[in-house]
Design a protein around this motif. Structure first.
Motif, PDB file in Angstrom:
ATOM      1  N   GLY A 146       0.774  -1.230   0.000  1.00 37.02           N
ATOM      2  CA  GLY A 146       0.000   0.000   0.000  1.00 37.02           C
ATOM      3  C   GLY A 146       0.807   1.281   0.000  1.00 37.02           C
ATOM      4  N   GLY A 147       2.129   1.189  -0.163  1.00 36.37           N
ATOM      5  CA  GLY A 147       2.951   2.392  -0.156  1.00 36.37           C
ATOM      6  C   GLY A 147       2.717   3.261  -1.372  1.00 36.37           C
ATOM      7  N   VAL A 148       2.732   4.572  -1.164  1.00 35.39           N
ATOM      8  CA  VAL A 148       2.609   5.540  -2.260  1.00 35.39           C
ATOM      9  C   VAL A 148       3.725   6.565  -2.095  1.00 35.39           C
ATOM     10  N   ARG A 149       4.437   6.859  -3.193  1.00 38.91           N
ATOM     11  CA  ARG A 149       5.615   7.722  -3.069  1.00 38.91           C
ATOM     12  C   ARG A 149       6.020   8.291  -4.414  1.00 38.91           C
ATOM     13  N   ALA A 150       6.873   9.309  -4.328  1.00 34.87           N
ATOM     14  CA  ALA A 150       7.507   9.866  -5.517  1.00 34.87           C
ATOM     15  C   ALA A 150       9.022   9.832  -5.396  1.00 34.87           C
ATOM     16  N   GLN A 151       9.550   9.158  -4.387  1.00 35.42           N
ATOM     17  CA  GLN A 151      11.001   9.038  -4.212  1.00 35.42           C
ATOM     18  C   GLN A 151      11.519   7.897  -5.091  1.00 35.42           C
ATOM     19  N   PHE A 152      11.961   8.274  -6.291  1.00 38.36           N
ATOM     20  CA  PHE A 152      12.539   7.318  -7.230  1.00 38.36           C
ATOM     21  C   PHE A 152      13.837   7.880  -7.783  1.00 38.36           C
ATOM     22  N   SER A 153      14.559   7.046  -8.516  1.00 39.82           N
ATOM     23  CA  SER A 153      15.795   7.501  -9.149  1.00 39.82           C
ATOM     24  C   SER A 153      15.581   7.881 -10.606  1.00 39.82           C
ATOM     25  N   ASP A 154      14.493   7.421 -11.213  1.00 41.42           N
ATOM     26  CA  ASP A 154      14.188   7.654 -12.621  1.00 41.42           C
ATOM     27  C   ASP A 154      13.210   8.818 -12.733  1.00 41.42           C
ATOM     28  N   ARG A 155      13.526   9.778 -13.576  1.00 46.90           N
ATOM     29  CA  ARG A 155      12.682  10.970 -13.738  1.00 46.90           C
ATOM     30  C   ARG A 155      11.231  10.598 -14.046  1.00 46.90           C
ATOM     31  N   LEU A 156      11.037   9.646 -14.955  1.00 47.01           N
ATOM     32  CA  LEU A 156       9.687   9.252 -15.324  1.00 47.01           C
ATOM     33  C   LEU A 156       8.923   8.700 -14.128  1.00 47.01           C
ATOM     34  N   ASN A 157       9.572   7.880 -13.334  1.00 45.90           N
ATOM     35  CA  ASN A 157       8.913   7.310 -12.165  1.00 45.90           C
ATOM     36  C   ASN A 157       8.578   8.378 -11.137  1.00 45.90           C
ATOM     37  N   ILE A 158       9.458   9.345 -10.987  1.00 45.00           N
ATOM     38  CA  ILE A 158       9.161  10.463 -10.082  1.00 45.00           C
ATOM     39  C   ILE A 158       7.898  11.177 -10.549  1.00 45.00           C
ATOM     40  N   GLU A 159       7.814  11.453 -11.844  1.00 41.69           N
ATOM     41  CA  GLU A 159       6.657  12.170 -12.379  1.00 41.69           C
ATOM     42  C   GLU A 159       5.381  11.343 -12.240  1.00 41.69           C
ATOM     43  N   LEU A 160       5.456  10.045 -12.521  1.00 40.88           N
ATOM     44  CA  LEU A 160       4.282   9.184 -12.376  1.00 40.88           C
ATOM     45  C   LEU A 160       3.860   9.077 -10.911  1.00 40.88           C
ATOM     46  N   GLY A 161       4.852   8.938 -10.017  1.00 40.66           N
ATOM     47  CA  GLY A 161       4.537   8.858  -8.599  1.00 40.66           C
ATOM     48  C   GLY A 161       3.928  10.141  -8.076  1.00 40.66           C
ATOM     49  N   GLN A 162       4.485  11.259  -8.491  1.00 35.56           N
ATOM     50  CA  GLN A 162       3.997  12.550  -8.018  1.00 35.56           C
ATOM     51  C   GLN A 162       2.573  12.815  -8.510  1.00 35.56           C
ATOM     52  N   ARG A 163       2.307  12.529  -9.768  1.00 35.27           N
ATOM     53  CA  ARG A 163       0.957  12.747 -10.303  1.00 35.27           C
ATOM     54  C   ARG A 163      -0.045  11.826  -9.607  1.00 35.27           C
ATOM     55  N   SER A 164       0.376  10.612  -9.313  1.00 31.74           N
ATOM     56  CA  SER A 164      -0.516   9.690  -8.620  1.00 31.74           C
ATOM     57  C   SER A 164      -0.773  10.133  -7.181  1.00 31.74           C
ATOM     58  N   LEU A 165       0.257  10.653  -6.506  1.00 30.08           N
ATOM     59  CA  LEU A 165       0.051  11.159  -5.153  1.00 30.08           C
ATOM     60  C   LEU A 165      -1.009  12.248  -5.134  1.00 30.08           C
ATOM     61  N   GLU A 166      -0.980  13.111  -6.131  1.00 31.11           N
ATOM     62  CA  GLU A 166      -1.983  14.173  -6.217  1.00 31.11           C
ATOM     63  C   GLU A 166      -3.382  13.571  -6.379  1.00 31.11           C
ATOM     64  N   ALA A 167      -3.490  12.511  -7.172  1.00 36.67           N
ATOM     65  CA  ALA A 167      -4.793  11.860  -7.367  1.00 36.67           C
ATOM     66  C   ALA A 167      -5.250  11.153  -6.096  1.00 36.67           C
ATOM     67  N   PHE A 168      -4.340  10.487  -5.397  1.00 36.70           N
ATOM     68  CA  PHE A 168      -4.709   9.830  -4.142  1.00 36.70           C
ATOM     69  C   PHE A 168      -5.207  10.854  -3.116  1.00 36.70           C
ATOM     70  N   ALA A 169      -4.588  12.028  -3.091  1.00 36.94           N
ATOM     71  CA  ALA A 169      -4.961  13.055  -2.117  1.00 36.94           C
ATOM     72  C   ALA A 169      -6.387  13.550  -2.324  1.00 36.94           C
ATOM     73  N   ARG A 170      -6.889  13.477  -3.555  1.00 40.19           N
ATOM     74  CA  ARG A 170      -8.254  13.932  -3.821  1.00 40.19           C
ATOM     75  C   ARG A 170      -9.178  12.770  -4.216  1.00 40.19           C
ATOM     76  N   PHE A 171      -8.790  11.560  -3.851  1.00 41.17           N
ATOM     77  CA  PHE A 171      -9.542  10.370  -4.250  1.00 41.17           C
ATOM     78  C   PHE A 171     -10.954  10.375  -3.672  1.00 41.17           C
ATOM     79  N   ARG A 172     -11.121  10.983  -2.508  1.00 40.12           N
ATOM     80  CA  ARG A 172     -12.438  11.039  -1.883  1.00 40.12           C
ATOM     81  C   ARG A 172     -13.428  11.816  -2.749  1.00 40.12           C
ATOM     82  N   GLN A 173     -12.910  12.786  -3.507  1.00 40.13           N
ATOM     83  CA  GLN A 173     -13.763  13.567  -4.394  1.00 40.13           C
ATOM     84  C   GLN A 173     -13.868  12.934  -5.784  1.00 40.13           C
TER      85      GLN A 173
END
Length: 387
Positions: free
Chosen positions: A55-82
């Motif tokens: 269940g971990g969610v994060r944007a701490q990666f070494s690959d730029r693409l993974n950072i961007e995917l993780g960060q965008r997903s974190l934003e979606a998780f934060a507003r998932f209730r809506q």
């Protein structure tokens, strides 16, 4: 809400796999107005790897693409209730990576610099600062740590439920207990998906089958180099005095990790002696190695009992990075698989990408470097920050 029990004769797009990638793709497609979206899951939704994730969610990666995917997903998780509208028990308590090797420290310093460049609020910590955030940690031998307060963990089952409910609300049909068994083609064109309950005519397939994706790719002549690898987790009995904001804590050298789960902890670790394969049962063979890692980094846990646990499958690729894209050589075969342990946390962003690829739009994140052809063309891009 569309009927999810009957198999339709035709669909505009068939999604194979009912984990987080599949239901996210179905939701984003249906929300965008794509009609006749059908998702097939051979068992229950999330029963493959998603609901066995930590269940971990994060944007701490070494690959730029993974950072961007993780960060965008974190934003979606934060507003998932809506959107799509579901409580997912999100705890943004941070991820804490513990480092005891100079080379690892240097690599993570570079990672943090890249993450900061992309807007991730990660930073380096001293061993003492790390212990203040995670009092269970033994700092002997530690050199440094990294921490990002935006990371954390949430409940995979709730994420799957939210996306599935949202997909149905927008008209998608989700068919469980129905296994895809083949893809029919004429030349370079997909014509149908065969299932154990009948045939669905379609010209588009999205493979989101996780550890089972290689076989799905083979049906359409697409090489998806995904290998299943068992990972196990344990749940401890209730523990007194756990900090409410205890971060997801990972010992990078051993991959031993823990985070709060109810009144106890969820604990896991990769096993270097685990052999690839579709092994879904639990095994005690890894426990001595787990015990050694616990004794080294969180010895207080040696006195804590375990109440339950489970095994699931990672979907590994040769460079530990995902496969995302649209196949060449066959029209309209899209895929999102091979996340090597970080798939759950990228589900929201990858669902958006699959929607855009289907619609012919330019995705917000350019995933072209993650296509499966990179291995044949010797342009793999290793992700170093996996657990």
């Amino acid at each position: 809400m569309a009927d999810g029990t009957q198999l339709p004769a035709r669909a505009n797009v068939v999604v194979i796999g009912g984990g987080v990638m599949g239901v996210s793709a179905a939701f984003h497609l249906a929300e965008a107005g794509v009609g006749d979206v059908v998702l097939l899951e051979k068992n229950a939704l999330g029963s493959g790897s998603t609901c066995k994730a930590a269940g971990g969610v994060r944007a701490q990666f070494s690959d730029r693409l993974n950072i961007e995917l993780g960060q965008r997903s974190l934003e979606a998780f934060a507003r998932f209730r809506q959107r799509p509208g579901q409580e997912i028990d999100l705890h943004q308590v941070g991820y804490l990576f513990l480092l005891d090797d100079p080379n690892a420290v240097a690599a993570f310093e570079q990672n943090v610099a890249l993450q900061n460049e992309l807007g991730v609020p990660s930073r380096m910590l001293s061993p003492e600062e790390a212990q203040r955030r995670a009092p269970l940690v033994n700092t002997e031998g530690l050199l440094a740590a990294t921490y990002s307060p935006a990371d954390g963990h949430c409940t995979p089952e709730s994420v799957v439920l939210g996306y599935a409910t949202g997909a149905r609300r927008h008209g998608a049909r989700i068919v469980t207990g129905c296994a895809a068994v083949g893809v029919e083609t004429v030349g370079e064109r997909i014509t149908a998906v065969r299932t154990d309950r009948g045939r669905i005519e379609t010209d588009t397939v999205i493979c989101a089958a996780g550890a089972w994706s290689r076989e799905v790719g083979d049906w359409a002549g697409v090489d998806l180099p995904v290998t299943p690898l068992r990972r196990q987790v344990l749940i401890t009995e209730a523990m007194a005095d756990l900090p409410p904001d205890l971060p997801m804590t990972l010992d990078f050298a051993t991959s031993f990790y823990f985070h709060r789960e109810g009144r106890g902890l969820l604990i896991g670790m990769s096993d270097p002696e685990e052999e690839p394969g579709f092994k879904l049962g639990r095994s005690d063979a890894w426990l001595p190695r787990l015990g050694a890692a616990i004794e080294r980094r969180a010895p207080q846990l040696l006195d804590v009992g375990f109440t339950s646990g489970w095994a699931g499958l990672y979907e590994m690729t040769p460079d530990h990075n995902a496969l995302i894209g649209e196949a060449t050589g066959i029209d309209r075969f899209l895929y999102a698989t091979g996340f090597s342990g970080h798939g759950f946390l990228m589900g929201p962003a990858v669902g958006e990408v699959l929607r855009d690829l289907y619609l012919g739009r330019t995705p917000a994140i350019d995933v072209a470097p993650l296509d499966t052809a990179r291995f044949a063309q010797e342009r793999s891009r290793p992700e170093l920050n996996i657990v």
